[in-house]
Design a protein around this motif. Structure first.
Motif, PDB file in Angstrom:
ATOM      1  N   ALA A  65       0.827  -1.214   0.000  1.00  0.00           N
ATOM      2  CA  ALA A  65       0.000   0.000   0.000  1.00  0.00           C
ATOM      3  C   ALA A  65       0.859   1.261   0.000  1.00  0.00           C
ATOM      4  CB  ALA A  65      -0.932  -0.012   1.209  1.00  0.00           C
ATOM      5  N   LEU A  66       1.982   1.224   0.694  1.00  0.00           N
ATOM      6  CA  LEU A  66       2.912   2.357   0.670  1.00  0.00           C
ATOM      7  C   LEU A  66       3.488   2.561  -0.724  1.00  0.00           C
ATOM      8  CD1 LEU A  66       4.760   1.633   4.029  1.00  0.00           C
ATOM      9  CD2 LEU A  66       3.525   3.757   3.518  1.00  0.00           C
ATOM     10  N   LEU A  67       3.887   1.476  -1.376  1.00  0.00           N
ATOM     11  CA  LEU A  67       4.467   1.564  -2.715  1.00  0.00           C
ATOM     12  C   LEU A  67       3.443   2.014  -3.748  1.00  0.00           C
ATOM     13  CD1 LEU A  67       6.684  -1.666  -2.700  1.00  0.00           C
ATOM     14  CD2 LEU A  67       7.451   0.706  -2.482  1.00  0.00           C
ATOM     15  N   GLU A  68       2.182   1.677  -3.527  1.00  0.00           N
ATOM     16  CA  GLU A  68       1.130   2.036  -4.483  1.00  0.00           C
ATOM     17  C   GLU A  68       0.540   3.420  -4.224  1.00  0.00           C
ATOM     18  OE1 GLU A  68      -1.682  -1.118  -4.186  1.00  0.00           O
ATOM     19  OE2 GLU A  68      -0.475  -2.531  -5.372  1.00  0.00           O
ATOM     20  N   GLY A  69       0.982   4.088  -3.158  1.00  0.00           N
ATOM     21  CA  GLY A  69       0.464   5.414  -2.851  1.00  0.00           C
ATOM     22  C   GLY A  69      -0.888   5.406  -2.165  1.00  0.00           C
ATOM     23  N   VAL A  70      -1.283   4.261  -1.616  1.00  0.00           N
ATOM     24  CA  VAL A  70      -2.552   4.173  -0.889  1.00  0.00           C
ATOM     25  C   VAL A  70      -2.369   4.577   0.571  1.00  0.00           C
ATOM     26  CG1 VAL A  70      -4.429   2.612  -0.201  1.00  0.00           C
ATOM     27  CG2 VAL A  70      -3.366   2.377  -2.447  1.00  0.00           C
ATOM     28  N   LEU A  71      -1.157   4.399   1.103  1.00  0.00           N
ATOM     29  CA  LEU A  71      -0.836   4.789   2.473  1.00  0.00           C
ATOM     30  C   LEU A  71       0.328   5.770   2.483  1.00  0.00           C
ATOM     31  CD1 LEU A  71      -0.889   1.457   4.559  1.00  0.00           C
ATOM     32  CD2 LEU A  71      -2.662   3.221   4.458  1.00  0.00           C
ATOM     33  N   LEU A  72       0.296   6.673   3.440  1.00  0.00           N
ATOM     34  CA  LEU A  72       1.434   7.545   3.759  1.00  0.00           C
ATOM     35  C   LEU A  72       1.695   7.438   5.252  1.00  0.00           C
ATOM     36  CD1 LEU A  72       0.619  10.836   1.783  1.00  0.00           C
ATOM     37  CD2 LEU A  72       2.367   9.138   1.218  1.00  0.00           C
ATOM     38  N   PRO A  73       2.971   7.418   5.687  1.00  0.00           N
ATOM     39  CA  PRO A  73       3.247   7.362   7.126  1.00  0.00           C
ATOM     40  C   PRO A  73       2.789   8.628   7.827  1.00  0.00           C
ATOM     41  CG  PRO A  73       5.272   7.689   5.863  1.00  0.00           C
ATOM     42  CD  PRO A  73       4.191   7.434   4.868  1.00  0.00           C
ATOM     43  N   ASN A  74       2.369   8.483   9.086  1.00  0.00           N
ATOM     44  CA  ASN A  74       2.008   9.677   9.857  1.00  0.00           C
ATOM     45  C   ASN A  74       3.272  10.382  10.325  1.00  0.00           C
ATOM     46  OD1 ASN A  74       2.936   8.116  11.998  1.00  0.00           O
ATOM     47  ND2 ASN A  74       1.118   8.393  13.257  1.00  0.00           N
ATOM     48  N   ALA A  75       3.111  11.500  11.040  1.00  0.00           N
ATOM     49  CA  ALA A  75       4.274  12.313  11.425  1.00  0.00           C
ATOM     50  C   ALA A  75       5.287  11.516  12.248  1.00  0.00           C
ATOM     51  CB  ALA A  75       3.807  13.547  12.203  1.00  0.00           C
ATOM     52  N   PHE A  76       4.797  10.679  13.152  1.00  0.00           N
ATOM     53  CA  PHE A  76       5.705   9.886  13.988  1.00  0.00           C
ATOM     54  C   PHE A  76       6.609   9.011  13.127  1.00  0.00           C
ATOM     55  CE2 PHE A  76       6.271   5.806  16.410  1.00  0.00           C
ATOM     56  CZ  PHE A  76       7.215   6.278  17.302  1.00  0.00           C
ATOM     57  N   LEU A  77       6.034   8.286  12.184  1.00  0.00           N
ATOM     58  CA  LEU A  77       6.834   7.408  11.337  1.00  0.00           C
ATOM     59  C   LEU A  77       7.684   8.193  10.343  1.00  0.00           C
ATOM     60  CD1 LEU A  77       4.323   4.483  10.649  1.00  0.00           C
ATOM     61  CD2 LEU A  77       6.255   4.527  12.245  1.00  0.00           C
ATOM     62  N   VAL A  78       7.163   9.322   9.848  1.00  0.00           N
ATOM     63  CA  VAL A  78       7.958  10.167   8.952  1.00  0.00           C
ATOM     64  C   VAL A  78       9.260  10.590   9.620  1.00  0.00           C
ATOM     65  CG1 VAL A  78       8.083  12.476   7.923  1.00  0.00           C
ATOM     66  CG2 VAL A  78       6.099  11.044   7.477  1.00  0.00           C
ATOM     67  N   PHE A  79       9.160  11.073  10.854  1.00  0.00           N
ATOM     68  CA  PHE A  79      10.364  11.553  11.529  1.00  0.00           C
ATOM     69  C   PHE A  79      11.267  10.401  11.962  1.00  0.00           C
ATOM     70  CE2 PHE A  79       7.955  15.423  11.525  1.00  0.00           C
ATOM     71  CZ  PHE A  79       8.942  16.391  11.325  1.00  0.00           C
ATOM     72  N   LEU A  80      10.686   9.241  12.218  1.00  0.00           N
ATOM     73  CA  LEU A  80      11.533   8.087  12.526  1.00  0.00           C
ATOM     74  C   LEU A  80      12.405   7.711  11.336  1.00  0.00           C
ATOM     75  CD1 LEU A  80      10.319   7.685  15.319  1.00  0.00           C
ATOM     76  CD2 LEU A  80       9.856   5.312  14.732  1.00  0.00           C
ATOM     77  N   VAL A  81      11.795   7.616  10.134  1.00  0.00           N
ATOM     78  CA  VAL A  81      12.554   7.110   8.980  1.00  0.00           C
ATOM     79  C   VAL A  81      13.440   8.172   8.338  1.00  0.00           C
ATOM     80  CG1 VAL A  81      10.856   5.312   8.511  1.00  0.00           C
ATOM     81  CG2 VAL A  81      10.678   7.488   7.302  1.00  0.00           C
ATOM     82  N   LEU A  82      13.074   9.454   8.485  1.00  0.00           N
ATOM     83  CA  LEU A  82      13.867  10.512   7.855  1.00  0.00           C
ATOM     84  C   LEU A  82      14.885  11.150   8.787  1.00  0.00           C
ATOM     85  CD1 LEU A  82      11.295  12.485   5.658  1.00  0.00           C
ATOM     86  CD2 LEU A  82      12.715  10.526   5.045  1.00  0.00           C
ATOM     87  N   ALA A  83      14.692  11.056  10.095  1.00  0.00           N
ATOM     88  CA  ALA A  83      15.549  11.830  10.994  1.00  0.00           C
ATOM     89  C   ALA A  83      16.048  11.051  12.204  1.00  0.00           C
ATOM     90  CB  ALA A  83      14.803  13.090  11.454  1.00  0.00           C
ATOM     91  N   ILE A  84      15.141  10.564  13.041  1.00  0.00           N
ATOM     92  CA  ILE A  84      15.558  10.052  14.352  1.00  0.00           C
ATOM     93  C   ILE A  84      16.386   8.779  14.216  1.00  0.00           C
ATOM     94  CG2 ILE A  84      14.758   9.242  16.599  1.00  0.00           C
ATOM     95  CD1 ILE A  84      12.293  11.075  16.216  1.00  0.00           C
ATOM     96  N   LEU A  85      15.910   7.812  13.435  1.00  0.00           N
ATOM     97  CA  LEU A  85      16.673   6.569  13.269  1.00  0.00           C
ATOM     98  C   LEU A  85      17.944   6.757  12.447  1.00  0.00           C
ATOM     99  CD1 LEU A  85      13.905   3.839  12.883  1.00  0.00           C
ATOM    100  CD2 LEU A  85      15.677   3.956  14.643  1.00  0.00           C
TER     101      LEU A  85
END
Length: 461
Positions: free
Chosen positions: A331-351
């Motif tokens: 669903a993420l690859l197909e554009g049906v889902l987008l991560p919420n702010a918590f997951l966005v910042f985990l994958v782009l910044a915190i981790l």
């Protein structure tokens, strides 16, 4: 004995005391640069960051590099891509907090300018700016991605009726074209040549989504405003975060797969999220959806987790996605889902150990996201214990509305040299101090969330 008077201005102690309750790293940045030019503050924010050391952080950085490489491939030559990524390895910084708006929006322009200053002062060829695209095309009356601010009026940028604007989201609304007739009318009424020509050059283009259009138009505007190409902004958004999230979900053993999909780990994560939400700082948290947003019929949809599925509440015929790794990833690859702010910042910044520069709400919730991840880690797992040790240093900084001009972008552009607009502003902000630009942290003093935190602290003491 005669008292010695120290004329050096100092930041307001009571404001720093409130900020330090949640963001001591932001306070250190302010104290260090209070009487320095705001360009020095920008340089400081784009300073080097320690490389990832733990297994999960190294893996997250590798994933981030891969998705950034793909993004750069659309706008750069191979040798330029290598240079930009190597610079990012030493100074991994992302300017966040930008909404999906044309750079004629004053707050967006001023924030990007600060990021540009930081990149130029550190000699970078490129820098990354994250633009949130889950907002609706019209947020409140005649504001949002669907509108162009020309200083004394607002123009409907894509010619979409107002009843539809508030029902479409920037990342999903499309295909779109520019509202040629309205833009030409602006040209008849005002001296808009500094930016209107760039927009009209794209009047016949069809863009896949409004977010695609705004990204392309902003790239054109910056290229015209700084023809020397001193530092290139690379616009990324939630869709790049979705690609990174899909990579994290490729196998069962990844940290995010375990946290989200192993029942005991998710229970611990949700407990940490709930505790943060009920804390005195809970008002900072964006928690409108369960881990992911859904995309349906050109609009972002709130989701809840029920009976092992992500579903739209009270919509029996809405989205329903099994909360299982293969289904989430697809669903993420197909554009049906987008991560919420918590997951966005985990994958782009915190981790991946990236410094993220944002606004006054963001510095609060990034600090909370950081603490939530720490609370969810398993100290008995050596990899996670190493990550916890690494997370003792927070890479969290304030950069939205540090530069906060009160006049429209059109007025700011007036009189600046054509083709060297950003370089001319660089000279100006090398002469204005951080204290002057922020008006002694007036914006923090007036911010409702931080003011309430301060009032609560006074009552507690």
């Amino acid at each position: 004995m005669t008292a010695v008077f120290d004329p050096t201005p100092t930041p307001p102690v009571e404001i720093l005391a409130v900020l330090s309750l949640l963001c001591p790293e932001v306070v250190r940045d302010i104290e260090l640069n209070w009487n320095a030019p705001v360009s020095d503050y920008a340089r400081h924010l784009w300073r080097p960051v320690a490389r990832p050391a733990s297994g999960p952080a190294i893996a997250a950085r590798s994933i981030l590099r891969e998705v950034l490489h793909q993004r750069l491939g659309a706008i750069m030559q191979p040798e330029e891509i290598g240079k930009a990524l190597e610079e990012f390895e030493h100074r991994p910084v992302i300017q966040s907090g930008l909404h999906c708006l044309l750079l004629m929006d004053r707050i967006t322009f001023d924030a990007l300018l600060l990021a540009w200053l930081g990149a130029v002062e550190n000699g970078l060829s490129a820098f990354f700016a994250f633009m949130g695209t889950t907002m609706t095309m019209e947020t409140i009356g005649r504001e949002g991605p669907g509108w162009l601010d020309v200083g004394d009026d607002k123009v409907n940028l894509f010619g979409i009726g107002r009843r539809k604007l508030c029902k479409k989201s920037a990342c999903a609304a499309g295909p779109v074209t520019l509202n040629k007739r309205a833009l030409e009318a602006v040209g008849d009424e005002t001296d808009a040549s500094r930016w209107l020509g760039m927009l009209l050059a794209s009047q016949d283009k069809v863009f896949g989504t409004a977010a695609d259009a705004l990204t392309a138009l902003n790239e054109d505007l910056v290229a015209d405003w700084d023809r020397s190409g001193m530092a290139l902004p690379v616009f990324i958004d939630d869709r790049l975060a979705a690609a990174a999230m899909a990579r994290h979900l490729e196998y069962d053993g990844s940290l995010l797969s375990r946290l989200l999909l192993e029942p005991a780990r998710r229970q611990r994560l949700e407990r940490a999220l709930q505790e943060a939400a009920s804390s005195p700082f809970g008002r900072f948290l964006p928690n409108a959806t369960a881990y992911f947003w859904g995309i349906r019929e050109e609009r972002v949809r709130k989701l809840v987790l029920e009976n092992g599925h992500l579903v739209e509440p009270d919509r029996p015929h809405g989205l329903s996605i099994p909360f299982e790794r293969p289904h989430l990833r697809q669903a993420l690859l197909e554009g049906v889902l987008l991560p919420n702010a918590f997951l966005v910042f985990l994958v782009l910044a915190i981790l991946p150990r990236v410094r993220v520069v944002g606004g006054l709400r963001q510095i609060g919730y990034v600090a909370l996201f950081h603490s939530i991840l720490l609370a969810a880690l398993d100290e008995n797992a050596p990899e996670e214990r190493d990550l916890a040790a690494e997370l003792q240093v927070r890479e969290n900084a304030w950069g939205m509305r540090v530069i906060d001009e009160k006049i429209s972008v059109r007025e700011q552009l007036a009189g600046l040299p054509e083709g060297a607009l950003f370089p001319d502003l660089l000279r100006q902000y090398r002469l204005r101090t951080f204290a002057e630009t922020t008006d002694d942290l007036k914006l923090v003093r007036e911010n409702a969330r931080w003011r309430k935190i301060g009032q609560a602290e006074i009552k507690a003491t």
